[in-house]
Design an enzyme around this catalytic site. Structure first.
Site, PDB file in Angstrom:
ATOM      1  N   CYS B 110    -107.953   0.129  72.041  1.00 51.70           N
ATOM      2  CA  CYS B 110    -109.046   1.419  71.451  1.00 51.70           C
ATOM      3  C   CYS B 110    -110.916   1.197  71.658  1.00 51.70           C
ATOM      4  CB  CYS B 110    -108.422   1.657  69.702  1.00 51.70           C
ATOM      5  SG  CYS B 110    -106.998   1.535  69.896  1.00 51.70           S
ATOM      6  N   HIS B 127    -107.820   5.206  64.596  1.00 48.64           N
ATOM      7  CA  HIS B 127    -106.675   5.637  65.529  1.00 48.64           C
ATOM      8  C   HIS B 127    -105.422   5.722  64.804  1.00 48.64           C
ATOM      9  CE1 HIS B 127    -104.219   6.627  68.257  1.00 48.64           C
ATOM     10  NE2 HIS B 127    -103.663   5.155  68.871  1.00 48.64           N
ATOM     11  N   HIS B 129    -100.952   6.944  64.901  1.00 50.36           N
ATOM     12  CA  HIS B 129     -99.403   7.771  65.820  1.00 50.36           C
ATOM     13  C   HIS B 129     -98.668   8.506  64.592  1.00 50.36           C
ATOM     14  CE1 HIS B 129     -99.437   3.946  68.844  1.00 50.36           C
ATOM     15  NE2 HIS B 129    -100.305   4.674  69.092  1.00 50.36           N
ATOM     16  N   GLU B 156    -106.113  25.504  51.207  1.00 47.59           N
ATOM     17  CA  GLU B 156    -107.365  24.991  51.282  1.00 47.59           C
ATOM     18  C   GLU B 156    -107.638  23.478  52.004  1.00 47.59           C
ATOM     19  OE1 GLU B 156    -108.706  25.934  48.499  1.00 47.59           O
ATOM     20  OE2 GLU B 156    -110.013  24.072  47.948  1.00 47.59           O
ATOM     21  N   HIS B 212     -99.050  11.242  71.647  1.00 45.94           N
ATOM     22  CA  HIS B 212     -99.265   9.626  71.255  1.00 45.94           C
ATOM     23  C   HIS B 212     -99.698  10.011  69.762  1.00 45.94           C
ATOM     24  CE1 HIS B 212    -102.464   6.176  72.560  1.00 45.94           C
ATOM     25  NE2 HIS B 212    -102.574   6.500  71.353  1.00 45.94           N
TER      26      HIS B 212
END
Lengths: 253, 253, 253, 253
Positions: B110, B127, B129, B156, B212
Site C-alpha cells: 500500500c 486502508h 477491507h 447525521e 476490495h
C-alpha cells in the site's frame, strides 16, 4: 473448567513414567503451549468455537499440541493441552502416541483430522463451527446438490489464500474453490472424506464440512490463522451478497 | 508473529549504517510507533483488517511510519514498523528511501497509495477491507455500472466527514460522494487510479476500491481514524437500508 | 487525542481564576469524572459513538459533567471533561456557566439538549448515533410519515423502561412509545423540538431523532445507561422483526 | 452500581445474626462467588443481559448463589450476590431461606424459576434475553401457533446439547426440540408454565419463553454455559437460515 495439572502418561506403551509438563511450559509467546490458548480466546470472541465447538492443533518438530475436547475454548490453559509424539510422516501411524494426557480431560475427536493435515505438511490446523461457513455449505447444497465447492472470485481478500504449496497466493481474478464434504455422525468418521478431498484437491488449504464448519490448515500457526480469518471474511461476505442478490463468482459466465 | 528487532538499512543509499531503532521507540502514546499498533488492534476488532488485510501509515515531519505487509494486524509492535524518509512533497520521489526496514518483514504494497495521500497533505492514511465498504461498491456497480460514486444524504453521521481542506465539515442536508475506482490485480497498480480519483475529487478524503475496500486519509491520525469510522458506519447503514428498501440519497429526486 | 490538562476558566464571568481540576479528580469509580470515560468506552464498543458521534453528561448536585465535542469517545479521560455550574432548575439560565473548560477542546453541541433533560429532573443523559435507532426512524417515517412514534409491545425487554416518574416500569403488555422528532442541520437547533417532545410526552425517558440517533435520560447514570441498552435492544430486534415480516405492536389490532 | 457490602440477614427466621460475607469470599476462580460475575460479564458482551435483563444462579452443595435483580450485569461483584439456603430437594420449600441478602439490592425475580431447575438436579441455571431466542419464538408462533417447539436437525452444534440426564448428547441426525412457553406479565408467574414444560419434557435442558428469552440449565456451571452458547448459536443460525429460505429441520419431511 478443569484446573488440575495431573497428567496420565499410561498411554505411553514404553512404560515411560516421566512427567511431561515441561512440554507445555515456555516463556516464549510463540510456543504452541502459549499460542493455542491465545488463538482459542480470539476464535471464541469471533463466535467460531462457542459451546466447546471447534479445535486447534499445532505441530512443532516431532510434537503435536492439541486443545482438549469438550472444554470452554476461551479458558484453555497451557497445562490443558495434549501432546502427541509424531516422528515424521514416514513413520507408521503406530509410532504416534500421546506423551502428555491431562487426566481430567478427553483428547479431541478432531485429532485424526488434524493429523491428516500434518501428514500433508501442515504446521497448524484449525477447526471452527463458524455460522458463515455452515450457511455457505447450505446455500451451495440448495443450488448445486452434494459434493460441490464454494466458489468466489474477484474479491480482494481471495489474495489471502495460497494457490498451493510453493505456488504463491491466489490472484484477484482467480476463482477460490473450497471443497465441501458431507458431515458424519462422529467427527472421527470425517477423516476418510477429508483425506479424499485433500487428495483430490492437493492445492487446497481448507475443506468445508456441510452443516458443520470448516477445517483450515497452513504451514505455520500464523498462516493457518490468517487464512482462517480470510475465509471467514469471504463466507460472511458471500452470505450478505446472497441476501442482496449479488453473484459470488463473476468468472462463471 | 515476528519478534526479531533486527533492521536492515542497506536500502539507505548513503551507506548510512546507523541503527534506526530509536525512531520507533517513544514513551508518548501519540507517537506513530505506538499509535499504529493501537489503531491496528482496534481495526482488527472491527473486522477491517483480518487475514493480514489492510494497512495504516502515519506521517510525522519527514518520517513516514508504515505497518508491514502480510502480518497479523492485531499483533503489530512498534519494532515491526517501516520508516520512510519523506523530505517534503517538493522533493523528487528519489529523495524517498527507507531508513528503517525490519529484516524479517516485507514493506506494505500500500506504500505508494499512502504516499499519494501524503503528497496531498495527509498526516495519516488508513486502508481497510471492510465488508460494508465492499458491499456498497457492489450495490453501486449493479445500479450504476463502473466508475460511479457512493452517495448518501440526510444522515447525521455525514457531518463527521470534511467538505474539503479548510472548508469545514459536510452539512446534514449535503450529499456525501465517495469516488469508487476499479480494483487491479496488484495493489501498487491501484496508485494511478487512486491519484486520478484524488485529482478529480480534490475535496475527497476517501476513495472506495471496488470489490476490495477503502482508503481513507486525514490531516491527523485522529481525523483519519474517526473519518474511517464515520464512513464505515454509513456503509453498514447503507447496506441495511438497502435490505429494508430505503433509499440512500433523498436529495436525488 | 488531546493530553494537555490546561483548563481555561476565562468564561467564568466572576473573574474566578481558580484551577478547577479537582472537580474531575476522584478515586471513586462512581464519580462522573470516572464514570463518563468508562461509559463512553462501552458505548464505543457497541458502535453507538464511533466517529466522534454522540455524547454523555452526568449531573452531580450543582455540577454538570460533559464529554467534549469531536473527540474519540473511547479515549476520553477525566481531565477532558467540561464542568458546568448548574444551580438548580429554579435559577435562570444565566446562572449557568462553565467552571471547567479544557483549553484544547470544544464544548459539546449537545449541551442544551442535555440541559433540557436535567431541567426535567434527569441525573444523566446519553446521546447515541445507534444505527438501529436510525433505521427504526426511517421505517416509521416510510409507514407513518413525519412526527410519529416508534411503538412496540409484548416484548419482555419493554419492562426495562419506566412508565414515567414515580410510576414504576412498563408492563409486558403495554405499548412502549418513543417520540420521534425531525433532525436539524445544527445539533443545538434540536433543542426546541426535543423540549416540545418532552413536554408533550412528560413520561418519556427518550426521544428519537430522525436519521440521527437518540437521546435517553434517567434519574441516575445506571438508569440512563440501562434504559439506553434496553431501547437499543428493542430497536435492533425491531429491525430484525421487520426483515422477517413480524409486526412490532400486536396491541394495534 | 451498588458498592456497599452491608448485608441484611433479617430474613433468617432463626434470628441468626451472623455475617455471611465469607460465603462470597473465595480465591478459587471456580467458586460461584467468582464465577457468576465472570459469566455475567461474558453474557453482557454477547448482548444477552443488557439493560439489567437476564440472570444467573449456581448451586454449590446446600447454597444457591444468585445474581441480584435490576443491576448492570457486567458490573456485578461477588459481594452483590444473594445466597439461599437450599437443603436438598427432599426438604419442604419452607426450609429455603436467604442467608445472605445485600441490603441495597433486590433478589432476582427469576429465583423460583432457578429453583425449579435445581429441584430437578441442575447445578447452574442461566436466563438470557437473547434476541435470537426471542426471534425464533416469534417465527415458530407465526408458523405453528402457541405452545410449540423450536426444532432443528442436522447441524453439528446440536451435538452440544444433552439427550437427557445420563443419556449422553444428541446425535447429528437427531432433532433438537426446545419447548416454548408463553410469557407472563410477572417473571415469577412463569414458574408454573416452566415447571409444566420441564415435567412434560424431562429430557430438556432449556425452555424458551415467547417474546422474552430462554432458561438454560445444566449439571455444572460449565455445562449450563456451553449449552447456552450452543443454543444461542443455533437460534442465530436458524434466524439467518429463515432469511435465506433454508428449512430448519430436514427430518420433518
Amino acid at each position: 473448567m478443569a484446573t488440575t495439572q495431573n497428567t496420565d502418561v499410561s498411554a505411553d506403551t514404553n512404560g515411560n513414567s516421566e512427567n511431561y509438563d515441561h512440554l507445555v511450559q515456555s516463556a516464549d509467546p510463540e510456543h504452541p503451549a502459549n499460542l493455542i490458548p491465545e488463538m482459542c480466546r480470539k476464535f471464541y470472541n469471533w463466535g467460531w468455537v462457542t459451546g466447546t465447538g471447534g479445535g486447534t492443533s499445532i505441530r512443532r518438530g516431532e510434537h503435536i499440541f492439541i486443545a482438549p475436547s469438550g472444554v470452554q475454548k476461551e479458558l484453555i490453559q497451557s497445562h490443558n493441552l495434549f501432546v502427541l509424539q509424531y516422528p515424521t510422516p514416514k513413520y507408521p501411524p503406530s509410532a504416534r502416541k500421546y506423551i502428555r494426557k491431562p487426566l481430567d480431560l478427553k483428547p479431541s475427536a478432531c485429532t485424526p483430522l488434524f493429523l491428516a493435515a500434518f501428514d500433508r505438511g501442515a504446521g497448524c490446523c484449525i477447526h471452527t463451527h463458524s455460522q458463515w461457513a455452515v450457511l455457505v455449505t447450505l446455500l451451495v447444497e440448495r443450488e448445486l446438490g452434494k459434493e460441490g465447492y464454494f466458489e468466489i472470485s474477484n474479491i480482494e481478500q481471495i489474495k489471502g489464500i495460497p494457490r498451493g504449496k510453493g505456488k504463491g497466493y491466489l490472484d484477484y481474478h482467480d476463482t477460490l474453490k473450497i471443497p465441501i464434504i458431507e458431515n458424519t455422525p462422529y467427527e472421527e468418521d470425517l477423516t476418510e472424506g477429508l483425506e479424499k478431498a485433500m487428495d483430490a484437491n492437493p492445492d487446497a488449504y481448507a475443506v468445508l464440512v456441510r452443516r458443520h464448519g470448516i477445517y483450515v490448515w497452513g504451514e505455520t500457526p500464523a498462516k493457518a490463522k490468517t487464512q482462517c480469518e480470510s475465509l471467514d471474511y469471504l463466507f460472511q461476505l458471500a452470505v450478505e451478497m446472497h441476501k442482496l442478490g449479488l453473484p459470488w463468482d463473476i468468472n462463471r459466465k
